[in-house]
Design a protein around this motif. Structure first.
Motif, mmCIF file in Angstrom:
data_model
loop_
_atom_site.group_PDB
_atom_site.id
_atom_site.type_symbol
_atom_site.label_atom_id
_atom_site.label_comp_id
_atom_site.label_asym_id
_atom_site.label_seq_id
_atom_site.Cartn_x
_atom_site.Cartn_y
_atom_site.Cartn_z
ATOM 1 N N UNK A 156 20.001 38.592 10.839
ATOM 2 C CA UNK A 156 19.644 37.482 11.550
ATOM 3 C C UNK A 156 18.668 36.337 11.063
ATOM 4 N N UNK A 157 17.785 36.881 10.438
ATOM 5 C CA UNK A 157 16.639 35.851 9.589
ATOM 6 C C UNK A 157 17.369 34.806 8.789
ATOM 7 N N UNK A 158 18.321 35.498 8.007
ATOM 8 C CA UNK A 158 19.145 34.811 6.823
ATOM 9 C C UNK A 158 20.125 33.770 7.325
ATOM 10 N N UNK A 159 20.610 34.286 8.551
ATOM 11 C CA UNK A 159 22.162 33.541 9.008
ATOM 12 C C UNK A 159 21.880 32.728 10.321
ATOM 13 N N UNK A 163 16.714 32.221 15.116
ATOM 14 C CA UNK A 163 15.991 33.383 15.117
ATOM 15 C C UNK A 163 14.526 33.283 14.696
ATOM 16 N N UNK A 164 14.247 32.255 13.792
ATOM 17 C CA UNK A 164 12.952 31.954 13.290
ATOM 18 C C UNK A 164 11.940 31.383 14.377
ATOM 19 N N UNK A 165 12.467 30.690 15.654
ATOM 20 C CA UNK A 165 11.677 29.956 16.356
ATOM 21 C C UNK A 165 10.503 30.784 16.753
ATOM 22 N N UNK A 166 10.836 32.212 16.968
ATOM 23 C CA UNK A 166 10.062 33.118 17.462
ATOM 24 C C UNK A 166 8.731 33.496 16.706
ATOM 25 N N UNK A 167 8.762 32.912 15.320
ATOM 26 C CA UNK A 167 7.822 33.251 14.660
ATOM 27 C C UNK A 167 7.018 32.228 14.006
ATOM 28 N N UNK A 168 5.746 32.331 13.806
ATOM 29 C CA UNK A 168 4.786 31.243 13.569
ATOM 30 C C UNK A 168 5.495 30.618 11.927
ATOM 31 N N UNK A 175 7.912 36.198 5.487
ATOM 32 C CA UNK A 175 9.000 37.087 6.298
ATOM 33 C C UNK A 175 10.061 37.172 5.541
ATOM 34 N N UNK A 176 10.528 35.924 4.888
ATOM 35 C CA UNK A 176 11.775 35.910 3.887
ATOM 36 C C UNK A 176 11.703 36.971 2.938
ATOM 37 N N UNK A 177 10.426 36.832 2.116
ATOM 38 C CA UNK A 177 10.454 37.859 1.230
ATOM 39 C C UNK A 177 10.201 39.554 1.612
ATOM 40 N N UNK A 178 9.695 39.448 2.878
ATOM 41 C CA UNK A 178 9.530 40.855 3.332
ATOM 42 C C UNK A 178 11.028 41.427 3.658
ATOM 43 N N UNK A 269 -0.817 39.171 29.263
ATOM 44 C CA UNK A 269 -0.725 39.611 30.811
ATOM 45 C C UNK A 269 0.014 38.627 31.815
ATOM 46 N N UNK A 270 0.182 37.351 31.251
ATOM 47 C CA UNK A 270 0.986 36.315 31.932
ATOM 48 C C UNK A 270 2.390 36.763 31.692
ATOM 49 N N UNK A 271 2.879 37.049 30.394
ATOM 50 C CA UNK A 271 4.216 37.504 30.256
ATOM 51 C C UNK A 271 4.394 38.599 31.203
ATOM 52 N N UNK A 272 3.571 39.779 31.307
ATOM 53 C CA UNK A 272 4.203 40.727 32.310
ATOM 54 C C UNK A 272 4.322 40.529 33.887
ATOM 55 N N UNK A 273 3.810 39.311 34.016
ATOM 56 C CA UNK A 273 4.176 38.504 35.438
ATOM 57 C C UNK A 273 5.394 37.605 35.228
ATOM 58 N N UNK A 274 5.641 36.806 34.302
ATOM 59 C CA UNK A 274 6.847 36.000 33.863
ATOM 60 C C UNK A 274 7.976 37.041 33.895
ATOM 61 N N UNK A 275 7.896 38.158 33.048
ATOM 62 C CA UNK A 275 9.167 39.000 32.711
ATOM 63 C C UNK A 275 10.026 38.549 31.870
ATOM 64 N N UNK A 276 11.204 38.954 31.458
ATOM 65 C CA UNK A 276 12.016 38.763 30.545
ATOM 66 C C UNK A 276 12.541 37.239 30.754
ATOM 67 N N UNK A 277 12.784 36.578 29.583
ATOM 68 C CA UNK A 277 13.303 35.205 29.747
ATOM 69 C C UNK A 277 14.478 35.215 28.651
ATOM 70 N N UNK A 278 15.491 34.425 29.138
ATOM 71 C CA UNK A 278 16.640 34.174 28.389
ATOM 72 C C UNK A 278 16.394 33.763 26.878
ATOM 73 N N UNK A 279 17.073 34.401 25.851
ATOM 74 C CA UNK A 279 17.048 33.794 24.653
ATOM 75 C C UNK A 279 17.084 32.523 24.555
ATOM 76 N N UNK A 280 16.431 31.690 23.715
ATOM 77 C CA UNK A 280 16.563 30.364 23.256
ATOM 78 C C UNK A 280 16.577 30.052 21.695
#
Length: 280
Positions: A156-159, A163-168, A175-178, A269-280
């Motif tokens: 997914x990283x290359x295609x 997918x890359x939006x969730x990473x700094x 990450x590409x090299x890894x 801790x805030x995420x534990x309250x928000x719960x799962x969110x749809x993929x974006x």
């Protein structure tokens, strides 16, 4: 191979009766009369109807498919030897062990079941997510629903640019090299005809970026202990990643934690309250 209906039914009953709710991450409840798990609990763990599972224990119904047997083996937290025995009782050859296998060991599942307040996931050597904790889903989205080559995070990283939006962004070159380095090592280990070889051929055909980094023949690029995520709701998180490896199956349990008192800890801790969110 012929199905052994009596042996299959007896084995399923025995395994169900030997398990307690806490063994599989379920609450015990206050009014439990049965000594082990209920049939409806096992059916839910195996993602099938209670009626279908009950018929197996009663030596009835059609022969279960390999997919059904794999789901039952995982739901009942069977060991690899028990899983193979279950397949033979159902009249099937057991799946391969090692890097190509997706059966999660009971011990690793028990650990994951106890991490309900922590982002964690179990992945294969090719980066295919098999299980996630609820907070893991809240952090990265549900990664277990992908099919085909897209199950691999490296693919997914290359295609898939999204997918890359969730990473700094500053981590993208590393990450590409890894991912390329990791795939090369798995390909060398598993050889031609393996799933790693299949993914490599696909990426060489579909990604110019992959072709360029692949030609560097780089190996040994290890993941950083600190991973930087960009979450659509809470923003940037810096999390430490600890890894527990099951050498028998090549699976890894990845656990993400934040330094107590840090901004990232508050965001978790805030995420534990928000719960799962749809993929974006």
């Amino acid at each position: 191979m012929m199905i052994d209906r009596t042996g299959l039914a007896e084995f399923l009953r025995r395994r169900r009766e030997s398990l307690q709710p806490e063994d599989v991450g379920l609450p015990r409840g206050q009014r439990r009369r049965t000594g082990g798990l209920r049939r409806e609990e096992v059916a839910a763990l195996c993602h099938m109807s209670t009626d279908y599972y009950a018929r197996l224990e009663r030596e009835r119904g059609p022969r279960p498919s390999e997919q059904m047997i794999a789901a039952i083996a995982q739901g009942l937290h069977l060991s690899l030897d028990e899983r193979d025995h279950l397949f033979r009782l159902a009249g099937h050859n057991p799946p391969a062990r090692g890097g190509a296998g997706e059966h999660i060991s009971p011990g690793m599942l028990r650990i994951l079941d106890r991490l309900d307040d922590t982002p964690a996931e179990i992945v294969t050597e090719l980066g295919e997510t098999l299980r996630q904790t609820p907070l893991g889903v809240a952090l990265t989205g549900d990664l277990t629903g992908y099919t085909g080559p897209a199950r691999s995070i490296g693919y997914r990283w290359f295609t898939d640019p999204a997918m890359r939006d969730r990473y700094a962004p500053e981590d993208h070159p590393f990450l590409t090299r890894m991912w390329a380095s990791g795939l090369r090592q798995i390909l060398t280990l598993r050889g031609p005809g393996s799933r790693a070889a299949y993914l490599t051929d696909l990426l060489l055909a579909r990604s110019e970026e992959f072709r360029q980094v692949w030609n560097d023949h780089e190996v040994g690029v290890r993941p950083n202990e600190v991973k930087r995520f960009i979450h659509p709701e809470v923003g940037r998180l810096e999390l430490n990643c600890q890894q527990l490896v099951d050498p028998a199956q090549g699976h890894s349990l990845l656990v993400y934690t934040a330094v107590p008192g840090s901004e990232s800890h508050e965001k978790l801790q805030l995420l534990s309250v928000l719960g799962p969110q749809p993929l974006r």
